[in-house]
Design a protein around this motif. Structure first.
Motif, mmCIF file in Angstrom:
data_model
loop_
_atom_site.group_PDB
_atom_site.id
_atom_site.type_symbol
_atom_site.label_atom_id
_atom_site.label_comp_id
_atom_site.label_asym_id
_atom_site.label_seq_id
_atom_site.Cartn_x
_atom_site.Cartn_y
_atom_site.Cartn_z
ATOM 1 N N THR A 252 4.743 52.744 5.009
ATOM 2 C CA THR A 252 4.051 51.549 6.167
ATOM 3 C C THR A 252 5.217 50.561 6.693
ATOM 4 O OG1 THR A 252 2.864 49.143 4.530
ATOM 5 C CG2 THR A 252 1.763 51.623 6.120
ATOM 6 N N PRO A 253 6.094 49.971 7.987
ATOM 7 C CA PRO A 253 6.484 48.690 8.121
ATOM 8 C C PRO A 253 5.912 47.573 7.448
ATOM 9 C CG PRO A 253 5.593 49.872 10.021
ATOM 10 C CD PRO A 253 4.580 50.295 9.089
ATOM 11 N N GLY A 254 7.353 46.764 6.808
ATOM 12 C CA GLY A 254 7.082 45.600 6.054
ATOM 13 C C GLY A 254 7.201 45.794 4.967
ATOM 14 N N ALA A 255 7.232 47.371 4.420
ATOM 15 C CA ALA A 255 7.295 47.630 2.815
ATOM 16 C C ALA A 255 8.706 47.158 2.714
ATOM 17 C CB ALA A 255 6.615 48.462 2.845
ATOM 18 N N PHE A 256 8.708 46.428 1.854
ATOM 19 C CA PHE A 256 10.097 46.469 0.504
ATOM 20 C C PHE A 256 10.175 47.239 -0.024
ATOM 21 C CE2 PHE A 256 8.805 42.198 0.997
ATOM 22 C CZ PHE A 256 10.144 41.562 1.759
ATOM 23 N N VAL A 257 11.612 48.224 0.067
ATOM 24 C CA VAL A 257 11.836 49.537 -0.653
ATOM 25 C C VAL A 257 13.046 49.676 -1.433
ATOM 26 C CG1 VAL A 257 10.008 50.883 1.332
ATOM 27 C CG2 VAL A 257 12.506 50.457 1.474
ATOM 28 N N ALA A 258 13.208 50.202 -2.455
ATOM 29 C CA ALA A 258 14.705 50.352 -2.800
ATOM 30 C C ALA A 258 15.564 51.558 -2.719
ATOM 31 C CB ALA A 258 14.544 50.418 -4.602
ATOM 32 N N VAL A 259 16.781 51.559 -2.311
ATOM 33 C CA VAL A 259 16.644 52.732 -1.180
ATOM 34 C C VAL A 259 18.340 53.096 -1.443
ATOM 35 C CG1 VAL A 259 15.440 53.083 1.333
ATOM 36 C CG2 VAL A 259 17.555 51.476 0.928
ATOM 37 N N PRO A 260 19.094 54.454 -1.739
ATOM 38 C CA PRO A 260 20.325 54.271 -1.869
ATOM 39 C C PRO A 260 21.308 53.945 -0.719
ATOM 40 C CG PRO A 260 19.902 56.191 -1.362
ATOM 41 C CD PRO A 260 18.182 55.251 -1.496
ATOM 42 N N VAL B 31 8.938 52.726 -3.324
ATOM 43 C CA VAL B 31 8.132 51.355 -2.769
ATOM 44 C C VAL B 31 7.843 50.261 -3.906
ATOM 45 C CG1 VAL B 31 6.327 50.297 -1.626
ATOM 46 C CG2 VAL B 31 6.926 52.044 -0.657
ATOM 47 N N LEU B 32 8.469 49.045 -3.603
ATOM 48 C CA LEU B 32 7.872 47.543 -4.063
ATOM 49 C C LEU B 32 6.412 46.997 -4.641
ATOM 50 C CD1 LEU B 32 11.305 47.972 -4.446
ATOM 51 C CD2 LEU B 32 11.735 45.676 -5.286
ATOM 52 N N ASP B 33 6.779 47.093 -5.732
ATOM 53 C CA ASP B 33 5.510 46.221 -5.710
ATOM 54 C C ASP B 33 5.244 44.597 -5.219
ATOM 55 O OD1 ASP B 33 2.554 45.411 -6.453
ATOM 56 O OD2 ASP B 33 2.433 45.163 -8.278
ATOM 57 N N ALA B 34 5.025 44.134 -3.599
ATOM 58 C CA ALA B 34 5.316 42.962 -3.801
ATOM 59 C C ALA B 34 4.671 43.061 -2.090
ATOM 60 C CB ALA B 34 7.199 42.416 -2.911
ATOM 61 N N PRO B 35 3.632 41.898 -1.848
ATOM 62 C CA PRO B 35 3.286 41.848 -0.456
ATOM 63 C C PRO B 35 4.075 41.731 0.828
ATOM 64 C CG PRO B 35 2.943 39.740 -1.565
ATOM 65 C CD PRO B 35 3.966 40.730 -2.673
ATOM 66 N N PRO B 36 4.163 43.380 1.602
ATOM 67 C CA PRO B 36 4.750 43.346 2.800
ATOM 68 C C PRO B 36 4.900 41.779 4.025
ATOM 69 C CG PRO B 36 2.769 44.508 3.224
ATOM 70 C CD PRO B 36 2.875 43.843 1.515
ATOM 71 N N MET B 37 5.953 42.097 4.194
ATOM 72 C CA MET B 37 6.926 40.947 5.136
ATOM 73 C C MET B 37 5.965 41.685 6.334
ATOM 74 S SD MET B 37 10.807 40.932 6.441
ATOM 75 C CE MET B 37 11.206 39.858 5.054
ATOM 76 N N THR B 38 5.574 40.290 6.417
ATOM 77 C CA THR B 38 4.332 40.297 8.136
ATOM 78 C C THR B 38 4.828 40.763 8.939
ATOM 79 O OG1 THR B 38 4.770 37.819 8.395
ATOM 80 C CG2 THR B 38 3.249 38.859 6.705
ATOM 81 N N PRO B 39 4.152 41.607 10.069
ATOM 82 C CA PRO B 39 5.320 41.719 11.226
ATOM 83 C C PRO B 39 5.857 40.340 11.966
ATOM 84 C CG PRO B 39 2.410 42.480 11.438
ATOM 85 C CD PRO B 39 2.935 42.083 9.845
ATOM 86 N N VAL B 40 4.866 39.053 11.911
ATOM 87 C CA VAL B 40 5.668 37.718 12.440
ATOM 88 C C VAL B 40 6.761 37.153 11.935
ATOM 89 C CG1 VAL B 40 5.399 34.988 12.580
ATOM 90 C CG2 VAL B 40 3.632 36.522 12.582
ATOM 91 N N LEU B 41 6.946 37.500 10.758
ATOM 92 C CA LEU B 41 8.476 37.778 10.028
ATOM 93 C C LEU B 41 9.860 38.508 10.509
ATOM 94 C CD1 LEU B 41 10.083 35.556 8.356
ATOM 95 C CD2 LEU B 41 9.644 36.795 6.411
#
Length: 740
Positions: A45-53, A83-93
């Protein structure tokens, strides 16, 4: 993070139907987000921290908003890794990152990097294990007195860390290992403790004066509305502005929301932190560049998970992942330290207002000497305004006098005039404390050869080398270059011919030792007060009356409360007026008013002496008469006709290169392509005052427009017309506050 753990976390990331593609913004100076493919079974979902190549490496970015490029062929797409196990970045940020990038003309990825300043925090913290009483202990095991004490501590069934358990029971760790081997205790996961103690919003604070209470009530109402509003809180030095905005913080806590306080010098905040603990019964979370990587990781995670109710920090704290900000306070909002000059160039005060608007939060700008920009916004009704006219506890404002150095010059080879020397002598004789202020580090600002006149200059910058006699070195305060004091002139070879010109705080210290040999002296400058611990120790020594005379640079002007300090002497009040800076007079009056405000904050009256060659200057007259409002009105009248800020807009282009000719050519091409039209003017190109900085030749162009003209579209169109070679850098500074 291990791949297996990532996969398990991804499977449980959410129930939102995955999309075939998504945009990922990477914390790199890239112009836009990149498209990636979402593999089957992975929910993003938008805001998720993801690992990508990226190329041949793996990087972490953020699933970003917006549509992917439908024209991008499938074969060019690569899969999201996890997808990393971290709170997603909020829409505001996320909106804040985009807004800052668009306003400053910076790559969005460069702004995102500031919001991902603790990469290790994106990994879930490892669980901590301890010991608990075994559920089924074996029979017949010998219970010694030491083992009995351990079992008594664990009798409530709670698990405890090994060290804590051993200390509570008064045993060695070996006893615990023996009990585990015997089956009397067993390993257990420890419950995660809150990283920060919650501040008590309803803890009684100091009794507020009626005007303080009125201002506090207005700020509390602003926070309680849960809507964006900006308030300019002003008041004379020592009027209790901090206690007033603490009530706004308390209201945000009652609303279940977070609070952010920005300070210009977070490393020097020891007294502020002590006042906060007294008011709320707990310390806030701190955020600044001197934190250890572990503390940064834990603090970032605590902010993201809502476990840091109040954060006090430097300008970079604006980019922390607050889930629900209720109030942002910018203390000493006039300070230029809030402007970041490298990388993404932004002003934290202005960006704080933006983040508050996006967060539907209250923003409070605080100053005894507000910037002309903020004062004008308050006068036009864009900001609400609150003012505290009197000092706390009935203390009077100090009497300010100008010492005319043309009439009362110092003795030859000295820098303190007879009136100032006499005032310090009288103050120390009464058992009170005095301060000598000079906003210049080191021993002397310039060193030259008395034989040939050669001035020792930094090899990397257009700047004079500053002598630091205590460390026996010459130093550039712009690039950090250091070299030994030469035995002979590098130009003419004359031996022992170099002499210091002008005073720095070290030279004032030397003079003070001669004049008051029995006085206990303390130098407060960034060289001698390198961080929070040193600042706290210095403040405590002054409060405990272990210091008689303080000699300091601008760090002594900001927020200190020294009850026994009654005299402030400004060694060179004219220092900030040189150079032709647009805001030179405004900054000088702000700085000197702030440092003057350190005197007489309790029952004993304060006195301030300004050594100046121009006592008739409007800055000196404003300080002596304590009529800053009239001074600021005159400043506004001087800027309005020419559309200078805050009545117009400025944006600077700084062209730099290690190759001087390349810098000149690029600056010339930009000058020829400069925009024009009604209300638009371009000044330059011209060599910057610091024409060489860190080995790079610098040229400046300045775009000036009417207030109603947006500069960003003009800048984008302008830069698009000129092809800048790879060995030339063009930095954009929207709303510059300095012109070096």
């Amino acid at each position: 993070m291990a791949e297996g753990k990532r996969t398990r976390l991804c499977a449980a990331a959410g129930s939102v139907a995955p999309l075939p593609r998504l945009r990922v913004l990477l914390p790199l100076p890239l112009a836009s987000a990149y498209d990636y493919r979402i593999p089957e079974g992975l929910a993003v979902t938008p805001g998720a921290f993801v690992a990508v190549p990226l190329g041949g490496r793996e990087v972490v970015g953020v699933a970003w908003d917006g549509d992917t490029d439908p024209g991008l062929p499938e074969k060019r797409l690569r899969n999201v890794i996890a997808v990393l196990d971290a709170p997603p970045m909020t829409p505001v940020l996320r909106r804040f990152v985009d807004w800052v990038a668009a306003y400053t003309l910076s790559p969005p990825g460069a702004v995102l990097r500031m919001a991902m300043s603790a990469p290790s925090a994106l990994e879930a913290p490892a669980p901590q294990s301890g010991w608990r009483k075994a559920a089924a202990p074996p029979e017949g095991v010998r219970i010694t007195p030491m083992r009995r004490r351990v079992l008594d501590v664990l009798a409530d069934g709670a698990a405890r860390a090994g060290g804590e358990l051993a200390e509570a029971a008064g045993v060695a760790p070996a006893v615990l290992r023996g009990m585990a081997d015997a089956g009397l205790i067993e390993p257990a996961l420890l419950p995660r403790r809150p990283r920060f103690a919650p501040p008590d919003a309803d803890r009684p604070g100091p009794e507020l004066r009626p005007e303080q209470q009125e201002a506090a009530d207005a700020l509390k109402a602003s926070v309680a509305r849960r809507a964006f509003a900006t308030t300019l809180l002003t008041g004379v030095t020592g009027s209790g502005k901090t206690e007033v905005y603490y009530e706004a913080i308390a209201e945000a806590l009652r609303q279940g929301r977070q609070a952010l306080v920005l300070l210009p010098e977070i490393a020097l905040s020891s007294q502020w932190l002590e006042r906060f603990r007294t008011r709320f019964g707990a310390a806030p979370a701190l955020w600044h560049s001197e934190l250890t990587s572990r503390t940064r990781r834990e603090t970032w995670r605590a902010v993201a998970e809502g476990e840091a109710p109040v954060v006090v920090g430097a300008r970079s704290a604006l980019f922390l992942p607050f889930p629900d900000l209720g109030v942002i306070v910018v203390d000493e909002e006039h300070e230029t330290a809030f402007k970041q000059e490298e990388g993404v160039v932004y002003h934290a005060r202005d960006m704080a207002v933006v983040r508050a608007r996006l967060s539907q939060a209250a923003c409070v700008l605080v100053s005894a000497t507000p910037s002309l920009e903020s004062a004008t916004n308050a006068q036009t009704g864009r900001y609400a305004a609150l003012h505290l006219p009197a000092r706390h506890g009935g203390a009077e404002l100090p009497a300010v006098e100008a010492v005319d150095l043309r009439r009362d010059p110092p003795e030859r080879g000295r820098f303190l005039s007879p009136p100032l020397v006499a005032a310090v002598t009288e103050t120390l004789a009464r058992g009170e404390q005095a301060m000598l202020f000079l906003n210049r580090r080191g021993y002397a600002p310039m060193t030259l050869c008395r034989a040939c006149g050669h001035r020792l200059r930094c090899p990397n910058c257009t700047a004079w080398l500053v002598e630091h006699r205590a460390a026996r070195r010459l130093q550039c305060h712009h690039c950090g270059h250091v070299e030994a004091i030469p035995e002979s002139c590098p130009e003419c070879g004359a031996a022992h011919s170099t002499v210091p010109i002008g005073p720095g705080v070290e030279r004032v210290l030397e003079e003070a030792k001669d004049l008051w040999p029995d006085a206990r002296l303390l130098v407060m400058a960034s060289d001698s007060i390198p961080g929070p611990a040193a600042a706290a120790a210095a403040a405590q020594a002054i409060q405990d009356r272990q210091v008689d005379l303080i000699i300091g640079t601008q760090i002594v002007a900001k927020g200190w409360h020294f009850p026994h300090l009654t005299l402030v002497g400004v060694v060179d009040a004219d220092l900030g007026l040189a150079g032709g800076d647009l805001r030179a007079s405004e900054r000088t009056v702000q700085l000197l008013h702030q440092v003057a405000g350190r005197a007489g904050r309790e029952e004993r009256p304060g006195r301030v002496l300004l050594q100046t060659f121009t006592p008739e200057h409007p800055v000196m007259q404003a300080l002596v008469s304590n009529d800053l409002d009239a001074f600021m009105a005159a400043e506004a009248d001087g800027r309005r006709p020419g559309h200078w800020p805050p009545f117009g807009r400025l944006a600077a282009l700084i062209v730099s290169s290690e190759d001087e000719r390349a810098a000149d050519r690029a600056a010339r091409d930009l000058g020829l392509a400069a925009p024009g039209g009604e209300g638009v003017e371009v000044l330059g190109p011209a060599p910057a005052p610091l024409a060489i900085l860190r080995g790079r030749h610098r040229r400046r162009l300045l775009l000036k427009t009417r207030r109603d003209i947006a500069v960003q579209p003009l800048l984008e169109e302008w830069l698009a017309k000129v092809e800048v070679p790879n060995n030339v850098r063009v930095q954009v500074d929207v709303d510059p506050v300095g012109f070096l």
